[in-house]
Design a protein around this motif. Structure first.
Motif, short mmCIF file in Angstrom:
data_model
loop_
_atom_site.label_atom_id
_atom_site.label_comp_id
_atom_site.label_asym_id
_atom_site.label_seq_id
_atom_site.Cartn_x
_atom_site.Cartn_y
_atom_site.Cartn_z
N SER A 171 0.71 -1.46 -0.24
CA SER A 171 -0.07 -0.10 0.51
C SER A 171 0.77 1.21 -0.31
O SER A 171 0.99 2.08 -0.78
CB SER A 171 -1.12 0.37 1.28
OG SER A 171 -1.77 -0.59 1.20
N ARG A 205 2.10 1.88 -3.70
CA ARG A 205 1.60 2.31 -4.25
C ARG A 205 1.03 4.06 -3.95
O ARG A 205 0.70 4.67 -5.11
CB ARG A 205 -0.59 1.46 -4.15
CG ARG A 205 -0.56 0.25 -4.80
CD ARG A 205 -1.29 0.09 -5.03
NE ARG A 205 -2.23 -0.65 -4.17
CZ ARG A 205 -2.35 -1.60 -3.36
NH1 ARG A 205 -1.49 -2.70 -4.65
NH2 ARG A 205 -2.32 -2.42 -2.42
N ARG A 261 2.09 7.04 -6.90
CA ARG A 261 0.74 7.39 -7.33
C ARG A 261 0.47 8.46 -8.39
O ARG A 261 -0.27 8.30 -8.83
CB ARG A 261 -0.23 8.06 -5.90
CG ARG A 261 0.08 9.32 -5.58
CD ARG A 261 -0.76 9.68 -4.22
NE ARG A 261 0.05 10.95 -3.25
CZ ARG A 261 0.90 10.99 -2.27
NH1 ARG A 261 0.88 9.65 -2.34
NH2 ARG A 261 1.45 11.79 -2.50
N THR A 273 -2.82 2.72 -9.41
CA THR A 273 -3.95 3.35 -8.88
C THR A 273 -4.48 2.75 -7.24
O THR A 273 -4.53 1.93 -6.59
CB THR A 273 -5.04 3.39 -9.35
OG1 THR A 273 -4.90 3.33 -10.87
CG2 THR A 273 -6.11 4.12 -9.44
N PRO A 274 -3.54 4.15 -5.66
CA PRO A 274 -4.19 3.75 -5.17
C PRO A 274 -5.01 3.85 -4.56
O PRO A 274 -6.38 4.36 -5.02
CB PRO A 274 -3.08 4.52 -4.12
CG PRO A 274 -2.90 6.32 -4.97
CD PRO A 274 -3.08 5.50 -6.64
N THR A 275 -5.90 3.15 -3.29
CA THR A 275 -7.63 3.25 -3.03
C THR A 275 -7.50 3.68 -1.31
O THR A 275 -6.39 4.16 -1.31
CB THR A 275 -7.59 1.97 -3.08
OG1 THR A 275 -7.09 1.06 -1.95
CG2 THR A 275 -7.49 1.42 -4.55
N GLU A 276 -8.46 3.62 -1.10
CA GLU A 276 -8.91 3.95 0.48
C GLU A 276 -7.99 3.07 1.40
O GLU A 276 -7.80 3.38 2.23
CB GLU A 276 -10.65 4.57 -0.05
CG GLU A 276 -11.13 5.93 -0.03
CD GLU A 276 -9.87 7.10 0.32
OE1 GLU A 276 -10.04 6.84 1.21
OE2 GLU A 276 -10.31 8.41 -0.75
N GLU A 277 -8.08 2.12 0.44
CA GLU A 277 -8.14 0.93 1.25
C GLU A 277 -6.31 1.19 1.95
O GLU A 277 -5.82 0.85 2.88
CB GLU A 277 -8.41 0.14 0.96
CG GLU A 277 -8.04 -1.69 2.02
CD GLU A 277 -8.18 -2.59 1.13
OE1 GLU A 277 -7.74 -3.72 1.88
OE2 GLU A 277 -9.15 -3.17 0.50
N ASP A 278 -6.04 1.41 0.98
CA ASP A 278 -4.80 1.73 1.32
C ASP A 278 -4.02 2.97 2.22
O ASP A 278 -3.01 2.90 2.95
CB ASP A 278 -3.61 2.10 -0.55
CG ASP A 278 -3.22 0.94 -1.45
OD1 ASP A 278 -3.52 -0.78 -0.94
OD2 ASP A 278 -3.60 1.65 -2.62
#
Length: 355
Positions: free
Chosen positions: A287, A290, A294, A300-305
């Protein structure tokens, strides 16, 4: 690369500080030099970017500031320094067997990169010892913040002391018109000083770390084999070997340059493996990578990361085994001893089995 015939200080001309230029017996064709330069440039870029990203992931996120991760920061810093100073400048030196960087940098080259290599080895040893305590003795007090910093400072001081003799005896010589940076040990009876130094380095940098890591990871593996914990991710240790140089006539042969460049690239490539391993095998570091990259269109990082590196879970999951009072803490837990030692730089969130 060594010199075929080492010239003493008395034979050094007054213009020694001016770098020798020209063609030597070790000069390579342009296409061959370009291939080697590409290989070494790729190594340095991956190692520097990867280790710098690991350092940022840990220091910029409180959740990642655990005892083990501080040792990983120390390891990443040492590998970054090795790639920057050892790999880059030694490649230039080996490509023509001419020292272009002057007397002062000759001293530096025989001090700091060697110190960084020793720090890298001792950092892996400290990580092994820390994992041993966390997994085999999870209820024993863990290192506090000041204790962790003291161990890291001690690692650098010991490494500096072991590397200093090579810096102290470094010198610039002229060999057939080419400038060389060499370590000229004093001529004592039977070379006892050089032998004593090499035996000390072998004992403290090779055998001692090897024994500690072998015992620690063997006991950890045996314990985990007996008691399988769901969700646990094991991690191993990279063992590095010291490069031994022997002054011989073989260094005067043309093919030895290619052998040296291959072996040196393989040795220095160890500086880029750890970030790749962290990214592939640990979800939090993945994470972090990422988020760090970015800006790249394919990342493409996510909110979870973001939550993975910033959110600290408060729920402790305990697994009670039958016929025993022992409690094992899973990923996301805080062991009682770690909770008391939370001043290591931030919340000690990852439990006994987490980074």
């Amino acid at each position: 690369m060594g010199a075929c015939d080492i010239v003493t200080e008395a034979n050094i001309s007054s213009d020694i500080d001016s770098n020798a230029t020209g063609v030597t017996a070790f000069s390579m064709p342009g296409w061959q030099l370009a291939l080697w330069a590409t290989a070494y440039l790729a190594l340095v870029l991956v190692a520097v970017v990867g280790n710098a990203t690991v350092i940022w992931i840990i220091l910029a996120h409180r959740r990642m500031r655990t005892v083990t991760n501080y040792f990983i920061v120390n390891l990443a810093l040492a590998d970054l320094c090795m790639a920057t100073f050892n790999a880059a400048f030694n490649f230039v030196y080996a490509s023509h067997n001419i020292w272009y960087f002057g007397r002062a940098f000759c001293y530096f080259q025989n001090l700091f990169p060697i110190t960084a290599m020793f720090v890298s080895i001792y950092s892996m040893t400290a990580i092994a010892a820390d994992r041993y305590m966390a997994i085999v003795h999870p209820f024993q007090p863990r290192l506090s913040g000041p204790g962790t910093k003291a161990v890291i400072a001690g690692i650098w001081l010991v490494a500096l002391a072991l590397a200093f003799p090579q810096c102290f005896y470094s010198t610039i010589t002229m060999d057939q018109g080419a400038t060389k940076c060499v370590v000229a040990w004093p001529e004592d009876s039977g070379g006892k000083m050089l032998l004593l130094y090499h035996l000390t380095v072998i004992a403290l940098i090779y055998f001692l770390p090897l024994v500690v890591m072998f015992v620690a990871y063997s006991v950890i593996g045996f314990k985990l084999w007996r008691r399988t914990v769901p969700g646990h991710q094991t991690h191993g240790a990279n063992l590095r070997h010291l490069r031994a140089k022997k002054k011989d006539d073989i260094y005067c042969r043309k093919f030895i340059q290619q052998v040296y460049l291959v072996l040196f690239w393989l040795a220095m490539s160890s500086t880029m493996y750890n970030p790749i391993i962290y990214c592939c095998l640990n979800h939090r570091f993945r994470s972090g990578f990422r988020l760090a990259f970015r800006c790249c269109p394919w990342v493409t990082p996510t909110e979870e990361d973001k939550l993975e590196l910033t959110h600290t879970p408060s729920l402790s999951v305990r697994v009670n085994r039958c016929h025993t009072k022992e409690t094992l803490f899973l990923v996301g837990d805080v062991a009682p001893s770690e909770a008391a030692n939370g001043q290591a730089g931030g919340p000690q969130d990852g439990g006994a089995y987490d980074f």
